[in-house]
Design an enzyme around this catalytic site. Sequence first.
Site, PDB file in Angstrom:
ATOM      1  N   LYS A  17       0.844  -1.199   0.000  1.00 15.66           N
ATOM      2  CA  LYS A  17       0.000   0.000   0.000  1.00 15.66           C
ATOM      3  C   LYS A  17       0.877   1.245   0.000  1.00 15.66           C
ATOM      4  O   LYS A  17       2.062   1.209   0.340  1.00 15.66           O
ATOM      5  CB  LYS A  17      -0.919   0.018   1.221  1.00 15.66           C
ATOM      6  CG  LYS A  17      -0.194   0.002   2.578  1.00 15.66           C
ATOM      7  CD  LYS A  17       0.312   1.360   3.052  1.00 15.66           C
ATOM      8  CE  LYS A  17       1.024   1.277   4.390  1.00 15.66           C
ATOM      9  NZ  LYS A  17       1.633   2.584   4.781  1.00 15.66           N
ATOM     10  N   ASP A  75      -3.032  -1.011   9.855  1.00 13.53           N
ATOM     11  CA  ASP A  75      -3.318  -1.081   8.421  1.00 13.53           C
ATOM     12  C   ASP A  75      -4.070  -2.342   8.021  1.00 13.53           C
ATOM     13  O   ASP A  75      -4.619  -2.414   6.917  1.00 13.53           O
ATOM     14  CB  ASP A  75      -2.017  -1.015   7.607  1.00 13.53           C
ATOM     15  CG  ASP A  75      -1.360   0.348   7.639  1.00 13.53           C
ATOM     16  OD1 ASP A  75      -2.069   1.344   7.887  1.00 13.53           O
ATOM     17  OD2 ASP A  75      -0.138   0.426   7.423  1.00 13.53           O
TER      18      ASP A  75
END
Length: 319
Positions: free
Chosen positions: A9, A144
């Site tokens: 990401k 996350d």
Amino acid sequence: MIRLKAAAKINLFLDVFGKRLDGYHNIQSLLLPISLFDTIRIESRSANIFVSIPPVCRFRGIPWPFLMADKKENLVTRAAELLKKHCGCRKGAAIFLTKRIPIGAGLGGGSADAAAVLIGLNRLWKTGLSREQLMEIGAQIGCDVPALIHGGAICMAGRGETIAAVSRLIKRDFRLLLIYPGFAISTGDIYRRYSAGYRRRPAGRFRSAAEHSVVDARFEKVVSGLESGSLRLIGEGLFNAMEKTVFHKYPLLEMMKKSLEKAGAKHVLLTGSGSTMFVLLEKEAEGERIARFIRKQIDSPLWTQVVHTIGKRENEFAI
């Protein structure tokens, strides 16, 4: 047997506020998965959890090895054991991980691996948990993890447990250049330094109302850019409150950013707490040119790769 891919990401936006009573920080972030993947193979076992991780990982352009976390401490093992305990499952699994996402790079590799393992074991063990339930479990592993289980462009708040999709369908994917300098950065260390005041400008609750307004406007630009497909708007909104703190400890990264801008990169940002920098690209060839330039300017081994963003897909973990 199940095979999965775990997407890295980037953070297009990351603001950090005061420290919470649980020791974490409140954040506001916009996270987006990219086409850089670790791969995971999961096989059924009678009872125990076995995790196979290469003791050394090498990345193109980086001549020295990177030692992985201890097998008992890594997020893959934690995810498997946590799901097993949550479900009261007596089954086991053998998990084989292949690393392609650089370590300690702000790219969320460990969190992505944990997310993939939760999804994979949920299928293999037929535990029947919903994606929302897996996200709740994932929140116990890392901030996350819930967003990466959900997939797609995600707005995160709190310590990461509060998430909302930016849009079901992002207007278009776009390309970016990743530059990893060859060293890992401890997220915990950077947050401690940020809290202790090693930043170069006020942040979070210490900002003035005017500064808050500017930062909020940048967040809205990123969201609008994603939904309209405007690379210009996304670029104008890029923001990372941790960047100055990271640059204070690692001057090479600030030098890299200035060199990238000198090379003509219009939109450059550190992702997460570092150490990877990314550049938004109009064309893929532009990334190759910038990568050559930065290697020559820095005169140091660098890992670079052109990737693209990926939207939310139901089968994004499947291979």
